[in-house]
Design a protein around this motif. Structure first.
Motif, PDB file in Angstrom:
ATOM      1  N   TYR A  87      23.737 -47.081 -26.835  1.00 21.13           N
ATOM      2  CA  TYR A  87      24.239 -46.259 -27.922  1.00 21.13           C
ATOM      3  C   TYR A  87      23.296 -45.079 -28.123  1.00 21.13           C
ATOM      4  O   TYR A  87      22.118 -45.159 -27.768  1.00 21.13           O
ATOM      5  CB  TYR A  87      24.318 -47.071 -29.227  1.00 21.13           C
ATOM      6  CG  TYR A  87      25.312 -48.189 -29.169  1.00 21.13           C
ATOM      7  CD1 TYR A  87      26.582 -48.029 -29.699  1.00 21.13           C
ATOM      8  CD2 TYR A  87      24.987 -49.410 -28.574  1.00 21.13           C
ATOM      9  CE1 TYR A  87      27.512 -49.065 -29.647  1.00 21.13           C
ATOM     10  CE2 TYR A  87      25.918 -50.444 -28.512  1.00 21.13           C
ATOM     11  CZ  TYR A  87      27.165 -50.263 -29.049  1.00 21.13           C
ATOM     12  OH  TYR A  87      28.084 -51.275 -28.988  1.00 21.13           O
ATOM     13  N   VAL A  89      22.322 -41.854 -31.114  1.00 23.61           N
ATOM     14  CA  VAL A  89      22.504 -41.237 -32.425  1.00 23.61           C
ATOM     15  C   VAL A  89      21.724 -39.932 -32.417  1.00 23.61           C
ATOM     16  O   VAL A  89      20.536 -39.909 -32.057  1.00 23.61           O
ATOM     17  CB  VAL A  89      22.010 -42.157 -33.565  1.00 23.61           C
ATOM     18  CG1 VAL A  89      22.035 -41.426 -34.903  1.00 23.61           C
ATOM     19  CG2 VAL A  89      22.848 -43.425 -33.624  1.00 23.61           C
ATOM     20  N   THR A 150      21.520 -51.065 -29.200  1.00 26.83           N
ATOM     21  CA  THR A 150      22.445 -51.223 -30.327  1.00 26.83           C
ATOM     22  C   THR A 150      22.463 -49.907 -31.088  1.00 26.83           C
ATOM     23  O   THR A 150      21.540 -49.097 -30.983  1.00 26.83           O
ATOM     24  CB  THR A 150      21.996 -52.340 -31.293  1.00 26.83           C
ATOM     25  OG1 THR A 150      20.761 -51.941 -31.909  1.00 26.83           O
ATOM     26  CG2 THR A 150      21.817 -53.670 -30.561  1.00 26.83           C
ATOM     27  N   ILE A 151      23.507 -49.707 -31.888  1.00 35.18           N
ATOM     28  CA  ILE A 151      23.551 -48.481 -32.691  1.00 35.18           C
ATOM     29  C   ILE A 151      22.426 -48.477 -33.718  1.00 35.18           C
ATOM     30  O   ILE A 151      21.867 -47.433 -34.048  1.00 35.18           O
ATOM     31  CB  ILE A 151      24.937 -48.255 -33.331  1.00 35.18           C
ATOM     32  CG1 ILE A 151      25.052 -46.805 -33.795  1.00 35.18           C
ATOM     33  CG2 ILE A 151      25.202 -49.255 -34.423  1.00 35.18           C
ATOM     34  CD1 ILE A 151      26.453 -46.339 -34.025  1.00 35.18           C
ATOM     35  N   ALA A 154      19.275 -47.313 -31.884  1.00 34.81           N
ATOM     36  CA  ALA A 154      19.376 -45.878 -31.592  1.00 34.81           C
ATOM     37  C   ALA A 154      19.139 -45.066 -32.859  1.00 34.81           C
ATOM     38  O   ALA A 154      18.409 -44.065 -32.849  1.00 34.81           O
ATOM     39  CB  ALA A 154      20.742 -45.557 -30.996  1.00 34.81           C
ATOM     40  N   ASN A 155      19.728 -45.498 -33.959  1.00 30.34           N
ATOM     41  CA  ASN A 155      19.556 -44.825 -35.239  1.00 30.34           C
ATOM     42  C   ASN A 155      18.086 -44.857 -35.671  1.00 30.34           C
ATOM     43  O   ASN A 155      17.530 -43.844 -36.097  1.00 30.34           O
ATOM     44  CB  ASN A 155      20.441 -45.495 -36.291  1.00 30.34           C
ATOM     45  CG  ASN A 155      20.465 -44.754 -37.585  1.00 30.34           C
ATOM     46  OD1 ASN A 155      19.594 -44.922 -38.424  1.00 30.34           O
ATOM     47  ND2 ASN A 155      21.491 -43.933 -37.767  1.00 30.34           N
ATOM     48  N   GLY A 177      24.986 -41.770 -38.994  1.00 32.67           N
ATOM     49  CA  GLY A 177      25.130 -43.123 -38.458  1.00 32.67           C
ATOM     50  C   GLY A 177      25.163 -44.214 -39.505  1.00 32.67           C
ATOM     51  O   GLY A 177      25.404 -45.372 -39.180  1.00 32.67           O
ATOM     52  N   PHE A 180      28.130 -46.746 -39.940  1.00 31.07           N
ATOM     53  CA  PHE A 180      28.239 -47.862 -39.010  1.00 31.07           C
ATOM     54  C   PHE A 180      27.225 -48.970 -39.296  1.00 31.07           C
ATOM     55  O   PHE A 180      27.279 -50.026 -38.702  1.00 31.07           O
ATOM     56  CB  PHE A 180      28.054 -47.366 -37.577  1.00 31.07           C
ATOM     57  CG  PHE A 180      29.087 -46.351 -37.191  1.00 31.07           C
ATOM     58  CD1 PHE A 180      30.379 -46.728 -36.884  1.00 31.07           C
ATOM     59  CD2 PHE A 180      28.770 -45.002 -37.172  1.00 31.07           C
ATOM     60  CE1 PHE A 180      31.341 -45.799 -36.535  1.00 31.07           C
ATOM     61  CE2 PHE A 180      29.727 -44.063 -36.830  1.00 31.07           C
ATOM     62  CZ  PHE A 180      31.010 -44.471 -36.509  1.00 31.07           C
TER      63      PHE A 180
END
Length: 184
Positions: A87, A89, A150-151, A154-155, A177, A180
């Protein structure tokens, strides 16, 4: 959601282009907004959107030059594009006053270092002065892209690094982000 986007926006676009005899070679970027009523098309760009595409580029593992060549040669449908299964961001760092009234030429004091497959820093509007210092050149100055499995990771990477972008008046949104990451 991707299937809805393909059925309601992407396929009708290409059908319409073909019906009008307007086949296009190159990048066609679909600017979308996801709403409670489904995806809405905001714009088309015939270029790599900035910063929209910057968040995707770190995920492309295929040779980018070969990818562009496949677009030009009309062989993109058979091009073996390889993508990271991760992922990404992206957070834009802008000059104070952006998007209305902002100063240019502000000295950039520090930047985070890019780390392969974890963090990428894109210069959106910068220049070097005669002394070799980086200076801002517009409203959107940098995009910090965090990449992770994972998101959430990444965030986290993006926001840990974005604070290292330091110039007078630098600012960024702190909610990218978050939709999510927060349970409703």
């Amino acid at each position: 959601l991707l299937q809805v986007i393909e059925d309601r926006i992407i396929k009708p676009t290409f059908t319409g282009l073909a019906n009008e005899g307007m086949m296009y070679t190159g990048v066609l970027y679909f600017g979308l907004m996801i709403t409670a009523d489904g995806p809405k098309l905001l714009e088309y760009n015939v270029r790599f959107g900035d910063p929209e595409t910057q968040v995707l580029l770190p995920l492309i593992q295929s040779d980018f030059g070969n990818l562009c060549e496949a677009m030009l040669n009309g062989t993109i449908d058979t091009f073996p594009i390889e993508m990271l299964p991760d992922y990404a961001v992206g957070v834009v760092v802008a000059a104070e006053g952006y998007p209305v009234d902002y100063r240019k030429g502000i000295i950039v004091n520090s930047l985070p270092q890019s780390v392969a497959r974890k963090l990428q820093l894109f210069h959106a509007s910068t220049d070097r002065d005669d002394a070799g210092r980086i200076r801002t050149g517009g409203g959107r100055c940098f995009t910090v892209v965090g990449v992770g499995p994972t998101i959430l990771s990444a965030n986290k990477r993006a926001y840990e690094a974005v604070s290292a972008v330091d110039f007078e008046g630098a600012w960024y949104r702190n909610d990218i982000g978050q939709k999510f990451l927060i349970e409703e």
